[in-house]
Design a protein around this motif. Structure first.
Motif, short mmCIF file in Angstrom:
data_model
loop_
_atom_site.label_atom_id
_atom_site.label_comp_id
_atom_site.label_asym_id
_atom_site.label_seq_id
_atom_site.Cartn_x
_atom_site.Cartn_y
_atom_site.Cartn_z
N ALA A 17 36.16 17.60 117.21
CA ALA A 17 36.57 16.74 116.10
C ALA A 17 36.23 17.34 114.74
N SER A 18 35.10 18.04 114.65
CA SER A 18 34.71 18.63 113.37
C SER A 18 35.73 19.67 112.90
N LEU A 19 36.29 20.43 113.82
CA LEU A 19 37.32 21.41 113.45
C LEU A 19 38.67 20.73 113.24
N GLN A 20 38.95 19.70 114.04
CA GLN A 20 40.21 18.96 113.84
C GLN A 20 40.24 18.33 112.46
N ALA A 21 39.08 17.86 111.98
CA ALA A 21 39.00 17.25 110.65
C ALA A 21 39.34 18.26 109.56
N LEU A 22 39.16 19.54 109.85
CA LEU A 22 39.50 20.60 108.89
C LEU A 22 40.94 21.08 109.07
N GLY A 23 41.67 20.40 109.95
CA GLY A 23 43.06 20.76 110.17
C GLY A 23 43.27 21.82 111.23
N LYS A 24 42.24 22.18 111.96
CA LYS A 24 42.35 23.21 113.00
C LYS A 24 42.87 22.59 114.28
N ARG A 25 43.86 23.23 114.88
CA ARG A 25 44.41 22.77 116.16
C ARG A 25 44.10 23.76 117.27
N VAL A 26 43.41 24.84 116.91
CA VAL A 26 43.04 25.89 117.86
C VAL A 26 41.62 26.33 117.53
N CYS A 27 40.84 26.64 118.58
CA CYS A 27 39.51 27.23 118.37
C CYS A 27 39.22 28.16 119.54
N TRP A 28 38.15 28.91 119.41
CA TRP A 28 37.75 29.87 120.44
C TRP A 28 36.31 29.60 120.84
N VAL A 29 36.00 29.81 122.10
CA VAL A 29 34.65 29.62 122.61
C VAL A 29 34.26 30.84 123.44
N VAL A 30 32.96 31.03 123.59
CA VAL A 30 32.43 32.13 124.40
C VAL A 30 31.97 31.56 125.74
N LEU A 31 32.39 32.21 126.80
CA LEU A 31 32.00 31.83 128.15
C LEU A 31 31.14 32.94 128.75
N VAL A 32 30.00 32.57 129.28
CA VAL A 32 29.14 33.51 130.00
C VAL A 32 29.13 33.06 131.46
N ASN A 33 29.65 33.92 132.31
CA ASN A 33 29.80 33.58 133.73
C ASN A 33 30.53 32.25 133.92
N GLY A 34 31.56 32.03 133.09
CA GLY A 34 32.39 30.85 133.21
C GLY A 34 31.86 29.60 132.54
N GLU A 35 30.66 29.68 131.96
CA GLU A 35 30.07 28.51 131.30
C GLU A 35 30.11 28.69 129.79
N ARG A 36 30.55 27.65 129.09
CA ARG A 36 30.61 27.72 127.63
C ARG A 36 29.22 27.86 127.05
N ARG A 37 29.09 28.76 126.10
CA ARG A 37 27.81 28.97 125.41
C ARG A 37 28.02 28.86 123.92
N GLY A 38 27.20 28.08 123.29
CA GLY A 38 27.26 27.96 121.84
C GLY A 38 28.37 27.05 121.35
N THR A 39 28.76 27.29 120.14
CA THR A 39 29.68 26.43 119.42
C THR A 39 31.12 26.91 119.57
N ALA A 40 32.04 26.11 119.08
CA ALA A 40 33.44 26.52 118.99
C ALA A 40 33.62 27.24 117.66
N PHE A 41 34.45 28.27 117.68
CA PHE A 41 34.68 29.07 116.48
C PHE A 41 36.08 28.84 115.94
N ALA A 42 36.19 28.83 114.63
CA ALA A 42 37.47 28.61 113.98
C ALA A 42 38.34 29.87 114.01
N SER A 43 37.73 31.03 114.25
CA SER A 43 38.51 32.26 114.31
C SER A 43 38.14 33.06 115.56
N ARG A 44 39.12 33.80 116.04
CA ARG A 44 38.89 34.66 117.21
C ARG A 44 37.88 35.76 116.87
#
Length: 71
Positions: A17-44
């Motif tokens: 929601a925090s990125l959607q509020a900024l008008g972002k419809r896409v984000c990137w996340v880091v997966l370690v062994n298939g598990e999300r780690r950390g935050t969502a990023f606005a840029s690749r």
């Protein structure tokens, strides 16, 4: 131990929601062994930098004697 570190894209309702509020419809996340780690990023690029940091950390952890050197 061989860990897999990937960057995945999230689209639409998967974007926090925090990125959607900024008008972002896409984000990137880091997966370690298939598990999300950390935050969502606005840029690749940001996600790739985080991935590189994870790979470096895991490489240091996997080195023989790394635990003894840390202390």
């Amino acid at each position: 131990m061989n860990s897999q570190v990937d960057v995945a894209v999230m689209i639409g309702s998967g974007v926090p929601a925090s990125l959607q509020a900024l008008g972002k419809r896409v984000c990137w996340v880091v997966l370690v062994n298939g598990e999300r780690r950390g935050t969502a990023f606005a840029s690749r690029t940001e996600a790739q930098e985080c991935r590189a940091a994870w790979l470096e950390q895991l490489r240091d952890t996997d080195r023989p004697g790394a635990a003894r050197q840390a202390g």
